[in-house]
Enzyme design. Structure first.
Site, PDB file in Angstrom:
ATOM      1  N   LYS A   2      -5.070  10.001   1.038  1.00 59.13           N
ATOM      2  CA  LYS A   2      -4.214  10.052  -0.154  1.00 59.13           C
ATOM      3  C   LYS A   2      -5.043   9.969  -1.426  1.00 59.13           C
ATOM      4  O   LYS A   2      -4.849  10.757  -2.362  1.00 59.13           O
ATOM      5  CB  LYS A   2      -3.188   8.920  -0.118  1.00 59.13           C
TER       6      LYS A   2
ATOM      7  N   ASP B  14       2.453   9.484  -1.304  1.00 59.85           N
ATOM      8  CA  ASP B  14       2.648   8.040  -1.417  1.00 59.85           C
ATOM      9  C   ASP B  14       4.072   7.708  -0.977  1.00 59.85           C
ATOM     10  O   ASP B  14       4.790   8.568  -0.457  1.00 59.85           O
ATOM     11  CB  ASP B  14       2.351   7.555  -2.843  1.00 59.85           C
TER      12      ASP B  14
END
Length: 226
Positions: free
Chosen positions: A124, A142
């Site tokens: 991420k 997220d």
């Protein structure tokens, strides 16, 4: 199960995002690629607002890997102690700064593999840096984006990676660069976890979420029988 979104509906959703906010921006403060990387590492399980407060003074004195290493892990920790998991994050910031000096001529690398090899950097974080710092059409999933992908029907998936890969296939190419920011900001401010503001949603007409929140004072319509 709700009917899957069509290509035309997905196109319409991102056209609406683009019309509403043509150049979406992330909310983390940074001054260069290195401080962007540090800010994103610090932002895991923390708010952007909280990270920005902590990094304002830090980045004023340590905006390069060399200056961060010279500052030392203890001083880094003192600067970020208001952020969750600050001890481990301070250690990672120190170690990744050393790694950039040793392995990348103090430059932030522009590939996911090289970024993920740095301490404290996962997929991420790498995707955020690639997107914001290098203009690559990556999608960082997220909690907000994961929720929006599933709730709207854009990219249902059981894991962040599943949602990411599905979005990469489904988002029309002209919108891929900004899709990450549109969806995260939408989840942060409109499609919130507990009470989504469906009455203010610019994509509500295409969204597959069945329990849309009525406007304050309005009476919710009865749910359709399955």
């Amino acid at each position: 199960m709700p009917k899957p979104l069509t290509k035309a509906e997905i196109e319409a959703i991102f056209a609406a995002f683009a019309a509403h906010d043509p150049e979406p921006k992330g909310e983390l403060d940074y001054v260069n690629l290195f401080t962007l990387l540090v800010a994103v590492v610090l932002s895991a399980q923390a708010t952007d607002v909280g990270v920005n407060k902590a990094t304002k003074a830090l980045f004023a004195i340590a905006d390069t890997p060399e200056r961060m290493v010279a500052l030392g892990e203890d001083a880094i920790r003192d600067h970020v102690k208001t952020i969750g998991l600050y001890r481990n994050k301070a250690k990672n910031v120190f170690l990744l700064s050393q790694a950039l000096i040793a392995n990348h001529n103090s430059e932030v690398p522009d590939t996911r593999e090289a970024l993920e090899a740095l301490p404290g950097v996962g997929r991420k974080t790498a995707n955020v840096v690639l997107n914001i710092g290098f203009g690559q059409p990556t999608i960082a999933v997220d909690t907000h984006l994961f929720r929006v992908g599933n709730r709207t029907g854009l990219a249902p998936g059981k894991t962040p990676l599943a949602v990411e890969l599905k979005l990469e296939k489904r988002v029309p190419k002209p919108y891929l660069l900004h899709a990450h920011h549109w969806l995260i900001l939408h989840g942060r401010y409109i499609c919130k976890a507990r009470k989504p503001a469906c009455y203010n949603c610019i994509i509500a007409q295409w969204c597959r979420y069945p329990d849309k929140t009525p406007a304050p004072g309005a009476v919710a319509p009865p749910r359709a029988m399955p």
